[in-house]
Design an enzyme around this catalytic site. Structure first.
Site, PDB file in Angstrom:
ATOM      1  N   HIS A 165     -67.573 -34.324 -98.711  1.00 31.72           N
ATOM      2  CA  HIS A 165     -68.278 -35.425 -99.355  1.00 31.72           C
ATOM      3  C   HIS A 165     -68.000 -36.590 -98.431  1.00 31.72           C
ATOM      4  CE1 HIS A 165     -66.784 -33.871-103.729  1.00 31.72           C
ATOM      5  NE2 HIS A 165     -67.969 -33.927-103.647  1.00 31.72           N
ATOM      6  N   CYS A 261     -60.753 -40.507-103.805  1.00 29.21           N
ATOM      7  CA  CYS A 261     -61.216 -39.517-104.755  1.00 29.21           C
ATOM      8  C   CYS A 261     -60.353 -39.543-106.069  1.00 29.21           C
ATOM      9  CB  CYS A 261     -60.965 -38.052-104.401  1.00 29.21           C
ATOM     10  SG  CYS A 261     -61.276 -37.524-102.587  1.00 29.21           S
TER      11      CYS A 261
HETATM   12  N1  ARG Z   1     -61.588 -30.212-105.444  1.00 22.52           N
HETATM   13  C1  ARG Z   1     -62.557 -31.098-105.706  1.00 22.52           C
HETATM   14  C2  ARG Z   1     -63.986 -30.674-105.178  1.00 22.52           C
HETATM   15  O1  ARG Z   1     -64.069 -29.837-104.373  1.00 22.52           O
HETATM   16  C3  ARG Z   1     -62.007 -32.175-104.848  1.00 22.52           C
HETATM   17  C4  ARG Z   1     -62.979 -33.576-105.039  1.00 22.52           C
HETATM   18  C5  ARG Z   1     -62.572 -34.373-104.059  1.00 22.52           C
HETATM   19  N2  ARG Z   1     -63.554 -35.815-104.505  1.00 22.52           N
HETATM   20  C6  ARG Z   1     -64.074 -36.344-103.612  1.00 22.52           C
HETATM   21  N3  ARG Z   1     -64.581 -37.609-104.026  1.00 22.52           N
HETATM   22  N4  ARG Z   1     -63.964 -36.249-102.177  1.00 22.52           N
HETATM   23  O2  ARG Z   1     -64.967 -31.063-105.762  1.00 22.52           O
END
Ligand code: ARG
Length: 266
Positions: A165, A261
C-alpha cells in the site's frame, strides 16, 4: 483546527488469512497485547495530540477492519469508499458505507470492476493526490477519481511485495515534507517524486526503518507518530522541526500494518 480521526477497536483483530507477505496464520497476534498497543496509539492521538477520535464498531467477521485507513479516501465531506481487491476484506465495505452515511458524509462508490483501497493507497501532498497502484489498487481508479473530484492525481507504481500500500512507504507531512522509502517504487515513480518534492523536503528512510513501517506514520501538526524505529529517524525528523512519538505496534505488524493504517483522517 482539530484533526478528526476514525479508528476501529481491535476486539476481533487476528491473523485469519494471508493477503500480504507479513501475514502468517501460524504467527498469531496476541489479543490482550494488541488491545494495549491500540489503546496506547489512541491515547497518544487523543490525549497528547488532542485529535478528535471517532470509533467504528468492530465486527467479528472482519478482523482487518481495524485498518480504517483502507475505508475510503476523503475529499471534504465526500468519502470515496474502497473496493477491496481481496474477497476477505470486501465484507468491510458495507460497514464503512453505513458509518459514513450515518455520520453525514456524502458516500461515493466506484465501479465494481475497479480495485481501490482508500487512503491506504491515496495521499494528498501539495495540490495533488498521490496514488499507489499494482498490488491493491488498479490504475483505472486513479483516472476515475481525478475526474470525479476535479483534482490532479499522480500515479506511483509500487514494486515491492512488502510495501503493498502507498501508506507503507510514503507519508506526506505538514508543510509538504515527505517521508518515503525509495526502494518501494519503480524508477519512474522515484523520478516523479524527485521532480515534485524538493530535496530539502524529503525525509528518506533506510531499509531497516522501512521494515519497521516507519513511513506508516500519523502526522498531526508538528507531531509524527510511528511504530518503534531508529534513533537516526528521530534525528532526521527533529532536524526538520518535527516531534517524534514512537509506540510499539508489533501485533499489527503481523498483519502488515502500523500507526497510519489504524487511522483515517475524516
Ligand atoms: N492485513 C491488511 C491488508 O493486507 C493490512 C492493511 C494495512 N493497511 C494499510 N493502509 N496499509 O489489507
Amino acid at each position: 483546527m482539530t484533526d478528526k480521526i476514525l479508528m476501529c477497536p481491535p476486539d476481533y483483530f487476528c491473523i485469519k488469512y494471508e493477503i500480504n507477505p507479513w501475514m502468517n496464520i501460524d504467527v498469531q497476534s496476541e489479543c490482550p497485547l494488541a488491545q494495549k498497543q491500540w489503546k496506547n496509539l489512541y491515547d497518544i492521538l487523543k490525549n497528547h495530540l488532542k485529535a478528535e477520535i471517532k470509533l467504528l464498531e468492530p465486527k467479528e467477521e472482519v478482523p482487518d477492519m481495524v485498518f480504517t485507513a483502507n475505508a475510503a479516501v476523503m475529499h471534504g465531506n465526500k468519502a470515496i469508499i474502497s473496493r477491496f481487491k481481496h474477497p476477505e476484506r470486501q465484507l468491510e465495505q458495507k460497514y464503512f458505507i453505513e458509518w459514513f452515511r450515518q455520520n453525514g458524509y456524502e458516500v461515493i462508490t466506484l465501479y465494481p470492476d475497479m480495485s481501490f483501497e482508500g487512503a491506504g493507497d491515496a495521499l494528498y501532498l501539495g495540490n495533488s493526490l498521490y496514488a499507489g497502484y499494482v498490488p491493491r489498487t488498479g490504475i483505472s481508479s486513479h483516472l476515475y477519481i481525478a475526474e470525479l473530484l476535479g483534482i490532479h492525481v499522480i500515479s506511483l507504481e509500487l514494486v515491492s511485495n512488502s510495501f503493498y500500500h502507498l501508506d507503507t512507504c510514503f507519508c506526506p507531512l505538514k508543510d509538504d515534507y515527505l517521508i518515503y522509502y525509495p526502494g518501494a517504487f519503480d524508477e519512474y515513480a522515484n523520478k516523479v517524486i524527485e521532480n515534485n518534492v524538493p530535496p530539502e523536503k524529503r525525509i528518506i528512510v533506510n531499509d531497516e526503518e522501512a521494515s519497521y513501517f516507519t513511513c506508516n506514520a500519523v502526522n498531526i501538526n508538528d507531531a509524527v507518530v510511528t511504530n518503534l524505529t531508529t534513533k537516526r529517524f528521530t534525528k532526521l525528523l527533529e532536524e526538520k522541526g518535527f516531534r517524534h512519538f514512537q509506540t510499539d505496534l508489533s501485533e499489527f505488524m503481523k498483519a502488515g500494518g502500523a500507526a497510519k493504517c489504524l487511522t483515517l483522517k475524516i
